[in-house]
Enzyme design. Structure first.
Site, PDB file in Angstrom:
ATOM      1  N   GLY A  14      62.627   6.540  72.279  1.00  0.00           N
ATOM      2  CA  GLY A  14      63.705   6.799  71.553  1.00  0.00           C
ATOM      3  C   GLY A  14      64.194   5.397  70.627  1.00  0.00           C
ATOM      4  O   GLY A  14      65.329   5.891  69.915  1.00  0.00           O
ATOM      5  N   ILE A  18      60.997   9.612  65.555  1.00  0.00           N
ATOM      6  CA  ILE A  18      61.263  11.105  65.958  1.00  0.00           C
ATOM      7  C   ILE A  18      62.191  11.054  67.201  1.00  0.00           C
ATOM      8  O   ILE A  18      63.194  11.544  67.156  1.00  0.00           O
ATOM      9  CB  ILE A  18      60.215  11.924  66.097  1.00  0.00           C
ATOM     10  CG1 ILE A  18      59.157  12.601  64.919  1.00  0.00           C
ATOM     11  CG2 ILE A  18      60.644  13.342  66.851  1.00  0.00           C
ATOM     12  CD1 ILE A  18      58.016  12.997  65.232  1.00  0.00           C
ATOM     13  N   TYR A 150      43.743  11.858  69.738  1.00  0.00           N
ATOM     14  CA  TYR A 150      45.021  12.167  69.627  1.00  0.00           C
ATOM     15  C   TYR A 150      44.915  13.807  69.689  1.00  0.00           C
ATOM     16  O   TYR A 150      46.202  13.995  70.188  1.00  0.00           O
ATOM     17  CB  TYR A 150      45.567  11.700  68.321  1.00  0.00           C
ATOM     18  CG  TYR A 150      46.904  12.093  67.950  1.00  0.00           C
ATOM     19  CD1 TYR A 150      48.051  11.346  68.693  1.00  0.00           C
ATOM     20  CD2 TYR A 150      47.670  13.118  67.114  1.00  0.00           C
ATOM     21  CE1 TYR A 150      49.291  11.827  68.354  1.00  0.00           C
ATOM     22  CE2 TYR A 150      48.804  13.384  66.909  1.00  0.00           C
ATOM     23  CZ  TYR A 150      49.919  12.601  67.590  1.00  0.00           C
ATOM     24  OH  TYR A 150      51.119  12.753  67.609  1.00  0.00           O
TER      25      TYR A 150
END
Length: 252
Positions: A14, A18, A150
Site C-alpha cells: 500500500g 495501485i 509473472y
C-alpha cells in the site's frame, strides 16, 4: 453511504502505485485502512500523505509470521477487520531458457505465497460480510513474451479465488479478483525511463494503450474504484469473479 464507510481494511503493497491508490480511495470513502509494505520509511511517507484514517505496518507478505503480526496489530488498533486487499506483487521478465531459480523464488514468493499468507493469516479475524480482493493481472490469460513467471503467478491467484470460495462456503466471506492491464504508475514510468530514456516515456505510455479498446492505459484510481466496489456491501452477491479492469484488452 459508500458501502465501505466505517469498515477496517488492510491493503498490502500500500505504500505506492495501485496499493496507494486503493488505500486512498478507501479512506476517501470513509474506511479506516492499515497499509503494509516492506520498507518502514515508505510506509510512513504514504501514511502521512493519505491522512489520519490510515496507519501502517512494515511486513513481508511472504512471511507467515509477519502477516500474523500484522493482523494482531490491526486488531489491537481497531478491534475488527472487514476487508483485505492482497495487492503486494512484483514483476520479473525472462524468456524460457534464461529464467533463474532466484527469479522464480522471488516472483512466486511474493505473488503466490504472499497472497496465500495475506489471506490465511486474516481468516481468524474475518466474519460474515467480510471481503477479500486479490490483485491479479491480464497476464494471467494474456502473458506477454518473456513474462511466464509473472503470468503463471497471477494465474495461480485466479485459481486461489475459485478454490477458496468453496473452502469458505457458508462463512459469509467473499473473495474476488481484480485484474488490471497496464496502469500508469510511478514505477511503470520509472522502468520505461530506465529502459528507453526519460524523453521517450510519454510516447511509450501512449503506445501501450493504443491496442486497448478504450485507447489508453489505466489510472491507478480506476483500479482502486473497482476494488472498492468489490469490497463494499454493494457487491454482496458477487464472489469468485475475476474482474478485468483493463479497458477491454482481455476481451479482444
Amino acid at each position: 453511504m459508500s458501502g465501505i464507510e466505517g469498515k477496517v481494511a488492510v491493503v498490502t503493497g500500500g505504500a505506492s502505485g495501485i496499493g496507494f491508490a486503493i488505500a486512498t480511495e478507501f479512506v476517501d470513502r470513509g474506511a479506516s485502512v492499515v497499509i503494509a509494505d516492506l520498507n518502514q520509511e515508505s510506509v510512513d511517507k504514504a501514511v502521512a500523505e493519505i491522512g489520519s484514517k490510515c496507519s501502517g505496518f512494515a511486513a513481508d507478505v511472504s512471511s507467515s509470521a509477519d502477516m500474523d503480526s500484522l493482523y494482531k496489530e490491526v486488531m489491537a488498533r481497531h478491534g475488527r477487520l472487514d476487508a483485505v486487499v492482497a495487492n503486494a506483487g512484483i514483476g520479473d521478465h525472462g524468456a524460457l531458457g534464461t529464467i533463474t531459480e532466484e527469479q522464480f523464488d522471488r516472483t512466486f514468493n511474493t505473488n503466490v505465497k504472499g497472497v496465500l499468507f495475506t489471506v490465511q493469516s486474516a481468516l481468524p479475524f474475518l466474519t460474515e460480510g467480510s471481503t477479500i480482493v486479490l490483485i491479479g493481472s491480464t497476464a494471467s490469460i494474456q502473458p506477454p513474451r518473456g513474462m511466464s513467471l509473472y503470468g503463471g503467478a497471477k494465474a495461480a491467484v485466479r485459481n486461489f479465488a475459485r478454490t477458496w470460495i468453496q473452502d469458505l462456503k457458508g462463512s459469509g466471506i467473499r473473495i474476488n479478483v481484480v485484474s488490471p492491464g497496464a496502469v500508469d504508475t510511478e514505477s511503470l514510468r520509472s522502468a520505461l525511463g530506465q529502459a528507453l530514456g526519460e524523453d521517450k516515456v510519454a510516447a511509450a505510455v501512449k503506445s501501450m494503450g493504443e491496442d486497448n479498446p478504450v485507447g489508453r492505459i489505466a489510472d491507478p484510481l480506476e483500479i482502486a474504484r473497482a476494488v472498492a466496489f468489490l469490497s463494499s456491501d454493494e457487491s454482496s452477491f458477487i464472489t469468485g469473479v475475476e474482474l478485468f479492469a483493463d479497458g477491454g484488452l482481455a476481451q479482444v
